[in-house]
Design an enzyme around this catalytic site. Structure first.
Site, PDB file in Angstrom:
ATOM      1  N   ARG A 178       9.096  -1.709  -7.176  1.00  0.00           N
ATOM      2  CA  ARG A 178       8.913  -1.565  -5.717  1.00  0.00           C
ATOM      3  C   ARG A 178       9.787  -0.381  -5.313  1.00  0.00           C
ATOM      4  O   ARG A 178      11.016  -0.427  -5.459  1.00  0.00           O
ATOM      5  CB  ARG A 178       9.352  -2.839  -5.000  1.00  0.00           C
ATOM      6  CG  ARG A 178       9.489  -2.645  -3.518  1.00  0.00           C
ATOM      7  CD  ARG A 178       9.588  -3.945  -2.767  1.00  0.00           C
ATOM      8  NE  ARG A 178       8.301  -4.606  -2.718  1.00  0.00           N
ATOM      9  CZ  ARG A 178       8.005  -5.620  -1.900  1.00  0.00           C
ATOM     10  NH1 ARG A 178       8.915  -6.078  -1.061  1.00  0.00           N
ATOM     11  NH2 ARG A 178       6.818  -6.157  -1.897  1.00  0.00           N
ATOM     12  N   HIS A 222       0.132  -0.994  -1.437  1.00  0.00           N
ATOM     13  CA  HIS A 222       0.604  -2.312  -1.924  1.00  0.00           C
ATOM     14  C   HIS A 222      -0.574  -2.988  -2.641  1.00  0.00           C
ATOM     15  O   HIS A 222      -1.158  -3.956  -2.136  1.00  0.00           O
ATOM     16  CB  HIS A 222       1.073  -3.142  -0.727  1.00  0.00           C
ATOM     17  CG  HIS A 222       1.937  -4.317  -1.089  1.00  0.00           C
ATOM     18  ND1 HIS A 222       2.287  -4.643  -2.388  1.00  0.00           N
ATOM     19  CD2 HIS A 222       2.544  -5.259  -0.305  1.00  0.00           C
ATOM     20  CE1 HIS A 222       3.053  -5.713  -2.387  1.00  0.00           C
ATOM     21  NE2 HIS A 222       3.222  -6.103  -1.139  1.00  0.00           N
ATOM     22  N   GLN A 248      -0.758  -6.915  -3.325  1.00  0.00           N
ATOM     23  CA  GLN A 248      -0.975  -7.741  -2.142  1.00  0.00           C
ATOM     24  C   GLN A 248      -2.475  -7.919  -1.913  1.00  0.00           C
ATOM     25  O   GLN A 248      -2.945  -9.001  -1.553  1.00  0.00           O
ATOM     26  CB  GLN A 248      -0.321  -7.067  -0.924  1.00  0.00           C
ATOM     27  CG  GLN A 248      -0.519  -7.817   0.376  1.00  0.00           C
ATOM     28  CD  GLN A 248       0.185  -9.161   0.409  1.00  0.00           C
ATOM     29  OE1 GLN A 248       1.375  -9.247   0.117  1.00  0.00           O
ATOM     30  NE2 GLN A 248      -0.531 -10.235   0.743  1.00  0.00           N
ATOM     31  N   ASP A 296       0.213  -6.609   9.820  1.00  0.00           N
ATOM     32  CA  ASP A 296       1.439  -6.381   9.046  1.00  0.00           C
ATOM     33  C   ASP A 296       2.493  -5.890  10.036  1.00  0.00           C
ATOM     34  O   ASP A 296       2.158  -5.518  11.178  1.00  0.00           O
ATOM     35  CB  ASP A 296       1.151  -5.321   7.950  1.00  0.00           C
ATOM     36  CG  ASP A 296       2.368  -5.010   7.078  1.00  0.00           C
ATOM     37  OD1 ASP A 296       3.308  -5.832   7.030  1.00  0.00           O
ATOM     38  OD2 ASP A 296       2.371  -3.935   6.442  1.00  0.00           O
ATOM     39  N   CYS A 343       0.416 -10.339   5.427  1.00  0.00           N
ATOM     40  CA  CYS A 343       1.051 -10.258   4.096  1.00  0.00           C
ATOM     41  C   CYS A 343       2.455 -10.840   4.106  1.00  0.00           C
ATOM     42  O   CYS A 343       2.981 -11.193   3.067  1.00  0.00           O
ATOM     43  CB  CYS A 343       1.078  -8.808   3.616  1.00  0.00           C
ATOM     44  SG  CYS A 343       1.935  -7.709   4.747  1.00  0.00           S
ATOM     45  N   ARG A 370      -0.350 -14.849  -4.284  1.00  0.00           N
ATOM     46  CA  ARG A 370       0.362 -13.779  -4.984  1.00  0.00           C
ATOM     47  C   ARG A 370       0.710 -14.239  -6.406  1.00  0.00           C
ATOM     48  O   ARG A 370       0.634 -13.467  -7.367  1.00  0.00           O
ATOM     49  CB  ARG A 370       1.652 -13.398  -4.228  1.00  0.00           C
ATOM     50  CG  ARG A 370       1.438 -12.806  -2.837  1.00  0.00           C
ATOM     51  CD  ARG A 370       0.898 -11.406  -2.915  1.00  0.00           C
ATOM     52  NE  ARG A 370       1.718 -10.544  -3.736  1.00  0.00           N
ATOM     53  CZ  ARG A 370       2.800  -9.883  -3.299  1.00  0.00           C
ATOM     54  NH1 ARG A 370       3.145  -9.936  -2.028  1.00  0.00           N
ATOM     55  NH2 ARG A 370       3.502  -9.111  -4.122  1.00  0.00           N
TER      56      ARG A 370
HETATM   57  N1  NVA Z   1       4.188  -2.501   5.192  1.00  0.00           N
HETATM   58  C1  NVA Z   1       5.250  -3.401   4.813  1.00  0.00           C
HETATM   59  C2  NVA Z   1       4.750  -4.403   3.827  1.00  0.00           C
HETATM   60  C3  NVA Z   1       5.743  -5.478   3.472  1.00  0.00           C
HETATM   61  C4  NVA Z   1       5.231  -6.414   2.425  1.00  0.00           C
HETATM   62  C5  NVA Z   1       6.411  -2.615   4.248  1.00  0.00           C
HETATM   63  O1  NVA Z   1       6.160  -1.665   3.477  1.00  0.00           O
HETATM   64  O2  NVA Z   1       7.540  -2.927   4.553  1.00  0.00           O
HETATM   65  N1   CP Z   2       4.184  -9.437   1.103  1.00  0.00           N
HETATM   66  C1   CP Z   2       5.205  -9.048   0.348  1.00  0.00           C
HETATM   67  O1   CP Z   2       5.098  -8.164  -0.500  1.00  0.00           O
HETATM   68  O2   CP Z   2       6.361  -9.734   0.580  1.00  0.00           O
HETATM   69  P1   CP Z   2       7.808  -9.331   0.059  1.00  0.00           P
HETATM   70  O3   CP Z   2       8.159  -8.036   0.735  1.00  0.00           O
HETATM   71  O4   CP Z   2       8.709 -10.448   0.490  1.00  0.00           O
HETATM   72  O5   CP Z   2       7.771  -9.178  -1.414  1.00  0.00           O
END
Ligand code: NVA
Ligand code: CP
Length: 324
Positions: free
Chosen positions: A119, A146, A149, A242, A282, A310
């Site tokens: 990540r 993502h 997801q 989101d 999400c 997930r």
């Molecule tokens: N768009 C959000 C998704 C979190 C799962 C982010 O990147 O923080």
């Molecule tokens: N939806 C998602 O990816 O959650 P986290 O950021 O908690 O991993």
């Protein structure tokens, strides 16, 4: 051998030794195979039947430059269920690209572990890991996309609404971000119509929209990007949102809250969709911002199941990538 094991062994979609960095590179049969295997794994889980396990222990290295609840725990739980092991590596710990160049990290991790997930802020970091690693690499969220997801989202849509195709429409309301990018490609690959309502200046990137339109021509899925949420949600079977400020955009939170205020998922907006419309998120959710408290409460069962999925989809993906 169960039918799930047969699906994994056959690998007819060609996942073996492939990365999952962007849905641009995931074929329609590959996307579908993750959903098929995930359905099988979930059914075994629900029936408390002996699950699928690796024949010998496998290891996953998880690199996190950003916080996580769902991704971290669902991967770690997946590894426990499959009789494998997950190692959590924080960005500070390994200094991806600062303490050590990305190719060195990729090459040495490949000597010890069977899969790498990352990540990251910059998409090029996870793409760079994939370029140099000799084991499969999974994008666990980047600023661009993502993808994992979206597997869980489409699995949830199918569970709740039946076979995926042009009879279904998903509407995303909010920021044109990494989650929408993945959904554009995932929905069109599965033939699902997608519309998105985003404020001007916060639209999804053109290359994702263009690719979604290209795929849509093949699968019959329509793609509509507009700014009016009430028009976008017309005839929607599922509305998705989101956070308005993604990880790394915390400084813009207040400015974005003002701009995105008309994009909240609430009773009024849902009234413009189909009567039995699902609400998906999400997570993490900010009640009172992108989703009202009442909508979150009313639709929490689906949203929490989306989070559960997930686990099943990531297990499926890893099994397809490295076999049994
Ligand atoms: N768009 C959000 C998704 C979190 C799962 C982010 O990147 O923080
Ligand atoms: N939806 C998602 O990816 O959650 P986290 O950021 O908690 O991993």
């Amino acid at each position: 051998m169960t039918s799930v094991q047969q699906l994994i062994q056959a690998d007819s979609a060609g996942w073996r030794k492939r990365d999952c960095i962007t849905l641009f590179d995931v074929s329609i049969p590959q996307f579908r195979s993750v959903l098929e295997v995930a359905d099988g794994l979930k059914a075994l889980d629900l029936q408390r039947q002996p699950g699928v396990e690796w024949q010998y222990p496998r290891t996953l290295a998880m690199i996190f430059e950003k916080p996580s609840l769902r991704t971290r725990v669902s991967f770690e739980a997946s590894m426990a269920h499959l009789r494998g092991h997950a190692i959590n590596l924080s960005a500070q710990e390994i200094g991806l690209g600062t303490r050590e160049p990305i190719p060195d990290v990729a090459c040495v991790l490949s000597k010890w572990v069977d899969i790498i997930s990352a990540r990251v802020f910059s998409h090029s970091s996870v793409a760079g890991l994939a370029e140099f690693a000799t084991v499969p690499v999974i994008n666990a969220l980047s600023d661009d996309e993502h993808p994992i997801q979206a597997f869980a989202d489409l699995m949830t849509l199918r569970e709740r609404k039946g076979a995926l195709g042009n009879n279904l429409k998903l509407t995303y309301v909010g920021d044109g971000n990494n989650v929408l990018h993945a959904l554009l490609l995932a929905c069109t690959k599965m033939g699902v119509n997608i519309s998105a309502a985003c404020p001007p200046g916060y639209l999804p990137w053109e290359r994702y929209v263009a690719e979604a339109r290209r795929i849509g021509k093949e699968t019959g899925a329509s793609v509509e990007i507009i700014s009016d949420p009430k028009i976008a949600v017309r005839d929607a079977d599922a509305i998705y949102t989101d956070v308005w400020a993604s990880m790394g955009q915390e400084a813009e939170q207040q400015k974005r809250a003002r701009i995105f205020a008309p994009y909240q998922i609430n009773e009024n907006l849902l009234a413009c969709a189909k009567p039995d419309c699902l609400v998906l998120h999400c997570l993490p959710a900010h009640r009172g911002d992108e989703i009202s408290e009442a909508m979150m409460t009313r639709h929490s069962e689906t949203i929490y199941e989306e989070a559960e999925n997930r686990l099943h989809t990531q297990k499926a993906l890893m099994l397809l990538m490295i076999g049994l």
